[in-house]
Design an enzyme around this catalytic site. Structure first.
Site, PDB file in Angstrom:
ATOM      1  N   CYS A  91      25.230  19.446  -8.092  1.00 24.08           N
ATOM      2  CA  CYS A  91      25.855  18.504  -7.169  1.00 24.08           C
ATOM      3  C   CYS A  91      25.406  17.073  -7.497  1.00 24.08           C
ATOM      4  O   CYS A  91      25.699  16.566  -8.567  1.00 24.08           O
ATOM      5  CB  CYS A  91      25.565  18.909  -5.733  1.00 24.08           C
ATOM      6  SG  CYS A  91      26.727  18.195  -4.551  1.00 24.08           S
ATOM      7  N   HIS A 122      27.003  24.839  -5.260  1.00 24.93           N
ATOM      8  CA  HIS A 122      25.749  25.292  -4.662  1.00 24.93           C
ATOM      9  C   HIS A 122      25.738  26.820  -4.569  1.00 24.93           C
ATOM     10  O   HIS A 122      26.783  27.441  -4.400  1.00 24.93           O
ATOM     11  CB  HIS A 122      25.583  24.719  -3.255  1.00 24.93           C
ATOM     12  CG  HIS A 122      25.360  23.254  -3.210  1.00 24.93           C
ATOM     13  ND1 HIS A 122      24.155  22.678  -3.548  1.00 24.93           N
ATOM     14  CD2 HIS A 122      26.179  22.224  -2.858  1.00 24.93           C
ATOM     15  CE1 HIS A 122      24.239  21.362  -3.400  1.00 24.93           C
ATOM     16  NE2 HIS A 122      25.457  21.062  -2.979  1.00 24.93           N
TER      17      HIS A 122
END
Length: 491
Positions: A336, A434
């Site tokens: 991310c 994630h």
């Protein structure tokens, strides 16, 4: 309708874990249970099936109830971006930034939203277990409070107060709370719990009697130190701050995976499955420490303030350590915001994350990221294009990353789209997804590339077993009949 609220004498006294355990306890008795937290402040968040986001601890409590998480379970979420402001999430959607100076403002509208969400949960369940935030004894915050007594009064929910004996002064904490609360708030508390006790609980009998005599609140039990909590996702980064100094040399026969402890680190439960791998030494490196020279893999984690944390990496000299690691042929993974940092530049022309509009990236992947107001929130499945393993997880990010390196993506999603980028030798890689390491097949294949053998444990199964074990311990430690009575629950 049955409900009870667990409040604490401070942060990190174990409220989240107790609520999760009680949710599983009553769910195991066949009841329809729902968790609720009116307001949370955390950068550890989860995506709901309907594409919203809530605090990770509340999502865990939903799992304990054996029900999918919903945005009503945590209607107000504050995600700190700096010392001066937090991203405001209302019913799962970003609503801009709340400045720290505004936290004491009139929050009647947010309180109304919280009560409405709570009422919906009541309609679909037999019991709602509510978690407070911080402490109700912070009387300077009481006027506009929606997280503790402000909500408890608005929704007419009885309260149980938790004290943490592990940190000491638990008698003073509980008696002190009684002393500073006003009469109406004191009356809403129907009992107290002592949490994190080590050893023979009978040794604290005199302490229990002192608290009862000073407050008039009945004891509801003494909960032992719950070792199974180590298998569950942490609510916030306080747990990382207690991890100590990194050993100078890697443990024998273990690979060393290193993660810089960023100031605004987010969704660090991504790495929980690695903690249980016997051939992995997982280290969060604190400010002031160099990144170890013998790291097998350096991971740049998620962050709530990409540019600010990228500048922090440079201030610590971690960029020098990381680039030297890469030159030596070391492996680097960005997830991310960490993936965005690996690129050439991060741009924030609308100042969504903070005052700085751009920052030079680490230059390890040929990409550029631009922050936009359109936040990507979705659970998704796909394939890791390096090992061919199936992956699943969620996206939760603002930035759009483009550039030549994305022609060699890391992940191909089942809907045909791709994400992430790879260096030509695949030693540098990153993506926005994630939860990668929660997939046993991916974790096993990824660790094999690093020279380690995975135990291939199903982490989700481990969490379920831990929740059941915690529920069983609470059954023994607490007066469940009294708790049920306080909640107005007939059992």
């Amino acid at each position: 309708m049955a409900a009870i609220m667990i409040q604490g004498c401070g942060s990190d006294v174990g409220k989240s874990l107790l609520v999760a355990g009680l949710c599983r306890l009553f769910a195991n008795r066949g009841l329809t249970v729902r968790p609720f937290k009116p307001q949370n402040m955390s950068n550890n968040a989860a995506v709901t099936p309907d594409g919203g986001e809530i605090g990770r601890s509340t999502a865990l409590q939903a799992l304990a109830c054996r029900t999918p998480p919903t945005v009503d379970m945590n209607p107000v979420l504050l995600k700190p971006q700096s010392d001066l402001g937090s991203q405001l999430i209302v019913r799962g959607r970003r609503q801009g930034v709340m400045q720290a100076s505004a936290h004491g403002r009139d929050k009647r509208e947010l309180l109304q939203i919280a009560v409405e969400s709570f009422r919906r949960l009541q309609q679909e369940s037999e019991l709602v277990i509510v978690e407070g935030a911080g402490s109700p004894a912070e009387t300077n915050l009481r006027t506009h409070d929606i997280a503790n007594m402000g909500f408890a009064h608005a929704a007419d929910v009885p309260v149980v107060l938790v004290g943490d004996i592990d940190r000491g002064h638990v008698i003073a904490s509980l008696v002190g709370a009684h002393a500073v609360l006003d009469e109406a708030d004191r009356a809403r508390i129907r009992g107290f719990i002592i949490n994190k006790f080590r050893g023979d609980a009978s040794l604290f009998d005199d302490g229990l009697r002192t608290i009862e005599s000073r407050t008039g609140w009945p004891r509801l039990g003494v909960v032992p130190w719950l070792h199974q909590a180590g298998a569950l996702p942490a609510e916030d980064a306080m747990q990382l701050d207690q991890s100590g100094i990194a050993p100078a040399v890697a443990a024998r026969d273990r690979i060393r995976i290193v993660i810089p402890r960023l100031p605004h680190i987010a969704n660090f439960d991504d790495f929980d499955p690695l903690r249980a791998e016997p051939q992995v030494e997982l280290l969060f490196i604190h400010p002031g420490q160099p990144l170890p020279l013998d790291a097998t893999l350096i991971v740049l984690p998620g962050s709530k303030a990409t540019i600010a944390d990228l500048e922090f990496v440079r201030s610590q000299g971690w960029d020098i350590d990381l680039l030297a690691h890469a030159r030596r042929g070391g492996r680097v993974l960005g997830i991310c915001a960490g993936y965005q940092m690996l690129g050439n530049v991060v741009l924030d022309p609308e100042r969504i994350e903070g005052p700085q509009v751009s920052a030079r990236g680490l230059g390890l992947l040929d990409i550029a990221t631009t922050m936009t107001g359109n936040k990507q929130l979705r659970a998704i499945t796909g394939t890791d294009l390096v090992t061919g393993s199936a992956v699943s997880g969620y996206e939760m990010h603002l930035g759009l990353s483009t550039g030549p390196a994305t022609a060699h993506p890391f992940i191909r999603f089942d809907n045909g789209t791709t994400d992430g980028a790879l260096s030509p030798d695949t030693r540098i890689l990153g993506c926005h997804l994630h939860g990668l390491f929660h997939s046993p097949a991916f974790r096993s294949a990824f660790l094999a590339r690093l020279g380690a053998e995975s135990n291939e444990e199903d982490y989700a199964c481990r969490v379920e077993q831990s929740l059941d074990a915690i529920a069983a311990q609470l059954e023994q430690a607490l007066d469940i009949a009294k708790l049920a009575g306080i909640a107005r629950l007939a059992i």
